[in-house]
Design a protein around this motif. Structure first.
Motif, mmCIF file in Angstrom:
data_model
loop_
_atom_site.group_PDB
_atom_site.id
_atom_site.type_symbol
_atom_site.label_atom_id
_atom_site.label_comp_id
_atom_site.label_asym_id
_atom_site.label_seq_id
_atom_site.Cartn_x
_atom_site.Cartn_y
_atom_site.Cartn_z
ATOM 1 N N GLU A 167 -26.499 5.278 23.170
ATOM 2 C CA GLU A 167 -25.161 4.737 22.915
ATOM 3 C C GLU A 167 -24.181 5.845 22.557
ATOM 4 O O GLU A 167 -23.014 5.829 22.966
ATOM 5 N N GLU A 168 -24.639 6.817 21.780
ATOM 6 C CA GLU A 168 -23.764 7.925 21.420
ATOM 7 C C GLU A 168 -23.413 8.769 22.636
ATOM 8 O O GLU A 168 -22.268 9.224 22.796
ATOM 9 N N LEU A 169 -24.377 8.981 23.521
ATOM 10 C CA LEU A 169 -24.097 9.716 24.758
ATOM 11 C C LEU A 169 -23.018 9.007 25.559
ATOM 12 O O LEU A 169 -22.113 9.646 26.120
ATOM 13 N N ARG A 170 -23.105 7.676 25.620
ATOM 14 C CA ARG A 170 -22.113 6.893 26.361
ATOM 15 C C ARG A 170 -20.712 7.116 25.791
ATOM 16 O O ARG A 170 -19.734 7.221 26.538
ATOM 17 N N ARG A 171 -20.630 7.219 24.471
ATOM 18 C CA ARG A 171 -19.317 7.370 23.850
ATOM 19 C C ARG A 171 -18.736 8.770 24.051
ATOM 20 O O ARG A 171 -17.563 8.915 24.376
ATOM 21 N N VAL A 172 -19.569 9.799 23.857
ATOM 22 C CA VAL A 172 -19.011 11.151 23.792
ATOM 23 C C VAL A 172 -18.606 11.706 25.156
ATOM 24 O O VAL A 172 -17.765 12.600 25.214
ATOM 25 N N ILE A 173 -19.191 11.195 26.237
ATOM 26 C CA ILE A 173 -18.825 11.758 27.537
ATOM 27 C C ILE A 173 -17.403 11.390 27.932
ATOM 28 O O ILE A 173 -16.881 11.931 28.917
ATOM 29 N N THR A 174 -16.772 10.511 27.174
ATOM 30 C CA THR A 174 -15.369 10.184 27.438
ATOM 31 C C THR A 174 -14.415 11.159 26.752
ATOM 32 O O THR A 174 -13.204 11.097 26.976
ATOM 33 N N GLN A 175 -14.956 12.046 25.922
ATOM 34 C CA GLN A 175 -14.128 13.042 25.235
ATOM 35 C C GLN A 175 -14.014 14.272 26.129
ATOM 36 O O GLN A 175 -14.859 15.154 26.121
ATOM 37 N N HIS A 176 -12.957 14.329 26.904
ATOM 38 C CA HIS A 176 -12.867 15.279 28.014
ATOM 39 C C HIS A 176 -12.643 16.725 27.577
ATOM 40 O O HIS A 176 -12.769 17.637 28.389
ATOM 41 N N ASP A 177 -12.295 16.956 26.313
ATOM 42 C CA ASP A 177 -12.041 18.330 25.894
ATOM 43 C C ASP A 177 -13.318 19.100 25.603
ATOM 44 O O ASP A 177 -13.319 20.328 25.575
ATOM 45 N N ILE A 178 -14.444 18.401 25.403
ATOM 46 C CA ILE A 178 -15.714 19.055 25.068
ATOM 47 C C ILE A 178 -16.606 19.096 26.310
ATOM 48 O O ILE A 178 -16.730 18.098 27.034
ATOM 49 N N VAL A 179 -17.247 20.244 26.549
ATOM 50 C CA VAL A 179 -18.044 20.412 27.774
ATOM 51 C C VAL A 179 -19.540 20.538 27.494
ATOM 52 O O VAL A 179 -20.340 20.612 28.432
ATOM 53 N N GLY A 180 -19.937 20.579 26.237
ATOM 54 C CA GLY A 180 -21.353 20.667 25.907
ATOM 55 C C GLY A 180 -21.622 20.085 24.532
ATOM 56 O O GLY A 180 -20.822 20.270 23.604
ATOM 57 N N TRP A 181 -22.732 19.377 24.390
ATOM 58 C CA TRP A 181 -23.060 18.724 23.117
ATOM 59 C C TRP A 181 -24.458 19.126 22.655
ATOM 60 O O TRP A 181 -25.414 19.074 23.436
ATOM 61 N N TRP A 182 -24.565 19.497 21.385
ATOM 62 C CA TRP A 182 -25.841 19.797 20.759
ATOM 63 C C TRP A 182 -26.423 18.506 20.196
ATOM 64 O O TRP A 182 -25.713 17.706 19.577
ATOM 65 N N VAL A 183 -27.710 18.307 20.373
ATOM 66 C CA VAL A 183 -28.377 17.114 19.851
ATOM 67 C C VAL A 183 -29.419 17.537 18.810
ATOM 68 O O VAL A 183 -30.184 18.485 19.042
ATOM 69 N N PRO A 184 -29.447 16.890 17.634
ATOM 70 C CA PRO A 184 -30.495 17.212 16.656
ATOM 71 C C PRO A 184 -31.839 16.669 17.125
ATOM 72 O O PRO A 184 -31.922 15.555 17.649
ATOM 73 N N ARG A 185 -32.881 17.442 16.933
ATOM 74 C CA ARG A 185 -34.201 17.042 17.416
ATOM 75 C C ARG A 185 -35.165 16.919 16.244
ATOM 76 O O ARG A 185 -35.242 17.786 15.388
ATOM 77 N N ARG A 186 -35.894 15.793 16.215
ATOM 78 C CA ARG A 186 -36.914 15.561 15.181
ATOM 79 C C ARG A 186 -38.271 15.891 15.793
ATOM 80 O O ARG A 186 -38.685 15.277 16.777
ATOM 81 N N ASN A 187 -38.952 16.870 15.234
ATOM 82 C CA ASN A 187 -40.218 17.361 15.774
ATOM 83 C C ASN A 187 -41.409 16.685 15.110
ATOM 84 O O ASN A 187 -41.581 16.769 13.894
ATOM 85 N N ILE A 188 -42.207 16.000 15.941
ATOM 86 C CA ILE A 188 -43.445 15.386 15.453
ATOM 87 C C ILE A 188 -44.596 16.246 15.969
ATOM 88 O O ILE A 188 -44.831 16.331 17.174
ATOM 89 N N ILE A 189 -45.277 16.915 15.066
ATOM 90 C CA ILE A 189 -46.332 17.875 15.419
ATOM 91 C C ILE A 189 -47.638 17.448 14.767
ATOM 92 O O ILE A 189 -47.680 17.214 13.553
ATOM 93 N N TRP A 190 -48.662 17.296 15.587
ATOM 94 C CA TRP A 190 -49.986 16.864 15.110
ATOM 95 C C TRP A 190 -49.879 15.534 14.360
ATOM 96 O O TRP A 190 -50.533 15.310 13.335
ATOM 97 N N GLY A 191 -49.021 14.655 14.887
ATOM 98 C CA GLY A 191 -48.906 13.312 14.337
ATOM 99 C C GLY A 191 -48.031 13.167 13.114
ATOM 100 O O GLY A 191 -47.991 12.099 12.508
ATOM 101 N N ARG A 192 -47.280 14.210 12.757
ATOM 102 C CA ARG A 192 -46.442 14.146 11.557
ATOM 103 C C ARG A 192 -45.112 14.828 11.820
ATOM 104 O O ARG A 192 -45.054 15.871 12.479
ATOM 105 N N GLU A 193 -44.032 14.242 11.289
ATOM 106 C CA GLU A 193 -42.727 14.887 11.431
ATOM 107 C C GLU A 193 -42.661 16.108 10.510
ATOM 108 O O GLU A 193 -42.959 16.025 9.322
ATOM 109 N N ILE A 194 -42.238 17.223 11.088
ATOM 110 C CA ILE A 194 -42.101 18.473 10.337
ATOM 111 C C ILE A 194 -40.627 18.662 10.007
ATOM 112 O O ILE A 194 -39.791 18.747 10.907
#
Length: 584
Positions: free
Chosen positions: A425-452
């Motif tokens: 849903e957020e991707l759908r919203r932000v692509i309408t903001q024409h002044d920005i050409v690249g977006w960073w996304v926060p990533r949650r890392n799950i390693i060996w079955g646990r979020e680090i």
């Protein structure tokens, strides 16, 4: 109320089944004294189901949904239409499209509700296509029932109370009996009950919605019964057979939601342990079957992908992340966004990865031409466009991928990553903001079955949403690629889930691949290792991750991760770099 009964049939690509079901319903109604109206909700079928209903059954009220809303969402469309009317029916029957109603069945169910005002929901006696007995009523889920899902020890136990079944003799006696819940293939609810407990929970795309409804009804003081004289043939699973692996995932997605809503923390914890053990057992069975040539590699890949997805759902549930078709954005809402995936031998992950991006207008898989495990076949079966391309390095693969979409925007997704509905849903919203050409996304890392959460693993921002024509990949970075933008950038709020390393062996294999690229980057920059670098660099990296970035807060996972990263990116990279300088 002038109508005795409202019948709702939800159809999705079941044209002939729906026609047979409707014929049986109208035959049963014509032979009865019931005043009834039939609603058919077509869930965006592509086989002409809606057109068939309009032509052959004009007396039915047809509701055309623009997308597949699932069982709950489809039924709720009709229920809301009834609520909007001035004279709703006394009772409502939810009926699967793969059923055939026998003479007298509807009258028997209505009569029991009319004669017993404390009863809020009733179910029928279901039969298989050959007339054989089919369990139609069940107890609410228990831990033994989960156990028997994975380890069916004995057919008698499977059909016992321990596995949530009611004795067959109760059905054969012909007298109604109280139950926990009927199968949702044929469930009749009193209108007064519906008004009190509310509509179906649309968080269930398919499966468990009737259990949730019955739990809510019982908590509100209503009784639930089975009426054996109401016989309905159920061609079990016919409407879901086309997507068997996906339906398996949907079953467990719904169960996790049910557990979260109606069960305590101890039950949920024990259930997760059982599911985790069961999935490991299932994976072993598939691999043994593959070794014995009992199934082909593609079938094995699809099954393993489904089991992997269920395990990810279990972990995502523990992280309070919810995603799936029940909340996916409408496809038409994202006309200018493509999702690109770099894949190699990724048969175990590609299905779950593409499923999380099923809302996208374009899904493109850039496939390493050395891949030979069925990844391409699975991706094509899920509707993705597969483009083979020889692998040189990650940066060049991504640069090639930028040239493929027709869409203006491209979101890069790795095979071990999943997009949540909130992120979509957020991707759908932000692509309408024409002044920005690249977006960073926060990533949650799950390693060996646990979020680090520490040691440099969080927040793990990645530049993934790119406006084509304004972004390119730095050719000097073959791994851990760098994007070059010719305009402003922004930061997304919703996270991307990253099931990074499932085993230590997988971690080690990936690092062995990466350190060669890292050593080559340093060599091209003219970096020469000093005699003390062999010791200082690993110590410096461990100190940075474990102490400064507080990797110690992730417990034994943090200690092991920081130690391994220090070894590979300190000692091993230094060794590879020294060897590269000697080779010249």
């Amino acid at each position: 109320m002038s109508l005795d009964l409202g019948v709702i049939i939800v159809s999705y690509n079941t044209r002939e089944l729906t026609a047979d079901c409707l014929t049986s319903v109208y035959n049963s109604l014509c032979a009865s004294a019931l005043a009834a109206q039939v609603w058919v909700v077509d869930n965006a079928s592509e086989d002409g189901s809606a057109e068939m209903v309009a032509q052959r059954f004009p007396q039915a009220t047809l509701i055309r949904s623009e997308r597949n809303l699932g069982f709950s969402g489809g039924n709720n469309l009709a229920l809301r239409a009834m609520l909007a009317g001035s004279d709703p029916p006394r009772h409502v029957l939810l009926l699967n499209s793969d059923t055939l109603v026998h003479a007298g069945a509807l009258e028997a169910m209505v009569a029991w509700l009319n004669d017993h005002p404390a009863v809020g929901i009733v179910g029928a006696a279901l039969r298989y296509a050959d007339g054989g007995f089919q369990h139609s009523a069940f107890r609410f889920p228990t831990l033994p029932m989960i156990f028997f899902d994975f380890w069916p020890l004995n057919h008698r136990l499977l059909n016992s109370r321990l596995n949530g079944r009611y004795p067959r003799k109760l059905y054969e006696a012909g007298r109604p009996f109280p139950i926990d819940h009927p199968l949702g293939a044929a469930l009749m609810i009193r209108w007064a009950t519906l008004e009190q407990i509310g509509l179906l929970d649309e968080g269930y795309f398919m499966y468990c919605e009737e259990i949730d409804w019955c739990m809510r009804a019982k908590k509100a003081g209503w009784e639930v019964w089975c009426v054996p004289r109401a016989v309905i043939t159920h061609l079990e699973g016919r409407s879901a057979a086309r997507f068997r692996e996906r339906m398996y995932v949907e079953l467990w997605r719904s169960r996790y939601r049910l557990f979260a809503k109606h069960y305590g923390p101890l039950y949920r914890s024990l259930a997760r342990l059982l599911v985790r053990a069961g999935m490991v057992w299932q994976v072993g069975k598939v691999r043994r079957a593959l070794e014995r040539n009992e199934i082909d590699r593609q079938e094995a890949g699809r099954r393993l992908a489904a089991y992997r997805r269920v395990l990810e759902l279990e972990m995502a549930g523990a992280l309070s992340a919810s995603y799936g078709p029940s909340s996916e954005p409408a496809r038409e809402d994202l006309p200018d966004l493509a999702v690109g995936v770099l894949a190699g031998n990724s048969a175990e992950d590609i299905a779950a990865c593409l499923e999380s991006a099923s809302w996208a207008q374009e899904r493109i898989v850039v496939l390493d031409t050395r891949s030979n495990d069925g990844t391409a076949e699975i991706a094509r079966a899920m509707g993705a466009r597969v483009v083979p391309h020889p692998f040189q390095d990650f940066g060049r693969q991504r640069e090639f991928g930028l040239s493929l979409p027709r869409s203006e925007w491209l979101f890069y997704l790795d095979t071990d990553e999943r997009i949540t509905p909130e992120l979509a849903e957020e991707l759908r919203r932000v692509i309408t903001q024409h002044d920005i050409v690249g977006w960073w996304v926060p990533r949650r890392n799950i390693i060996w079955g646990r979020e680090i959460r520490h040691g440099g693993w969080s927040p793990d921002y990645q530049l993934r949403l790119l406006k084509r024509g304004h972004a390119h990949y730095d050719p000097s970075r073959p791994v851990h690629e760098t994007v070059l933008l010719d305009g402003p950038e922004g930061f997304l709020q919703q996270p991307l889930l990253h099931y990074n390393y499932r085993t230590i062996g997988q971690f080690v294999a990936k690092q062995r691949q990466y350190v060669g690229f890292e050593a080559e980057i340093l060599y091209r920059r003219g970096v020469r290792p000093k005699p003390w670098t062999w010791l200082s660099q690993p110590l410096r990296e461990f100190w940075r991750r474990y102490i400064r970035l507080r990797g110690y807060r992730d417990g034994i996972h943090g200690l092991l991760l920081c130690g391994l990263v220090a070894y590979y990116y300190g000692f091993v990279v230094t060794r590879r770099l020294s060897r590269r300088w000697r080779q010249g």
